[in-house]
Design a protein around this motif. Structure first.
Motif: not given
Ligand code: FAD
Length: 321
Positions: A278-293
């Protein structure tokens, strides 16, 4: 005619999916003016099912069914369906139920639709909405046979309390040697940990965590949240974490209320397995990481800085509330 559900249990206790399935069945039964019967196998107390609208329980107690065996369990459900003249058989989307569902459908000469989300779109003709293409699309499927088998996607309906006056009876299906052509010889369980299948929250780590020695970060956060731990495929391939934690298209599916991904890029094969959360939280150093989409909340930054601070804040919050 009644609706029949298989109320899954482990070590005598019902799994949450059993109550979700009962809630769903009750609503469908109300719409179609019928009742809900549940089959249970080796459970200690079935009365909790009445809170979710089950009218009748068929209790099966049999030592041969101590461990899950798809053919035998499918035979039990088939015989219970025939006894109750059930036209709609509802199963969960656990590994066991998905394994068994086609066998139930074949035994009853029924059609089968998996990954059902939401109540039937139409009762006549009977149409249901399902996920398709690794949760990237929805399809509406029509089932034309008289008897229908559905498996309900986890967390797609939720728990809805609705009391009923439950009747219970013992049910002794006839089991055959052929039911046990595949037998479980032994069972090894991970202990003291929340499993991915039962978890409401999953904290997952990827190659961004650099090595197994850094997994304390994931475990600490998971422990504060009462969550299960998971990982991306390369992490388990590298032997940093056990294969049982690998999630994604080729790993375990995750449909939790909260999925926290740390140092995971968000490759399509990973997203395919966790997209129903339901809710996805993403922590990643790269602002372009596809997960953020696909993220509901995203934190751009170094996991080694962010995760300990997040864990500490959550610990404080829990202590004060
Ligand atoms: P990487 O792609 O290496 O990503 C690491 C991420 O960490 C990067 O986004 C980086 O920006 C971030 N990062 C680095 N340092 C930090 C830091 N200090 N703090 C925060 N972030 C940081 N993969 C699965 O997961 N599950 C599957 O089921 C699966 N099945 C597959 C099936 C097939 C047929 C194929 C071909 C591949 C499959 N894969 C699967 C692999 C998938 O394509 C990716 O290669 C994999 O998911 C990448 O894992 P990762 O994100 O952990 O690693």
């Amino acid at each position: 005619m009644s609706i029949l559900i298989y109320a899954e249990s482990a070590e005598g206790k019902f799994k949450k999916v059993a109550f979700e399935l009962a809630s769903y069945a009750k609503k469908v039964a109300e719409t179609s003016g019928t009742t809900v019967t549940a089959v249970t196998v080796n459970t200690t107390d079935a009365s909790d099912l009445s809170k979710y609208g089950v009218d009748k329980v068929l209790n099966v107690s049999n030592d041969q069914l101590k461990n899950f065996t798809a053919k035998a369990y499918a035979d039990v459900i088939k015989q219970a369906s025939e006894k109750e003249n059930a036209k709609l058989i509802l199963l969960s989307s656990t590994t066991d139920s998905l394994y068994m569902a086609p066998l139930v459908a074949v035994g009853l000469n029924a059609s089968f639709a998996s990954n059902v989300v939401g109540l039937p779109v139409s009762m006549s003709p009977f149409q249901v909405k399902r996920t398709a293409f690794s949760n990237k699309a929805f399809v509406v499927t029509e089932l034309e046979t008289e008897v229908k088998v559905l498996s309900l996607a986890k967390n797609s309906y939720g728990l809805v309390e609705s009391s009923s006056s439950l009747t219970q009876e013992d049910f002794n299906p006839t089991l055959h040697d052929g039911d046990f052509s595949v037998k479980v010889e032994s069972l090894e369980k991970s202990s003291g940990k929340v499993t991915i299948a039962d978890a409401e929250v999953v904290v997952s780590g990827g190659r961004g965590l650099k090595g197994p020695e850094n997994w304390g970060l994931v475990e600490d956060l998971a422990s504060v949240l009462g969550a299960a731990t998971a990982c991306s495929k390369p992490v388990s391939d590298l032997g940093w974490r056990p294969h049982s934690e690998h999630v994604g298209q080729t790993g375990k599916p995750v449909a939790t209320n909260l999925y926290i991904a740390i140092g995971i890029s968000g490759a399509i094969q990973h997203i395919a397995g966790i997209n129903s959360s339901k809710v996805k939280v993403v922590i990643n150093a790269d602002p372009e990481a596809p997960f953020f989409k696909v993220a509901d909340y995203g934190i751009v930054g170094d996991a080694f800085d962010i995760v300990p601070r997040l864990t500490e804040k959550l610990r404080e919050f829990k202590a004060n509330s």
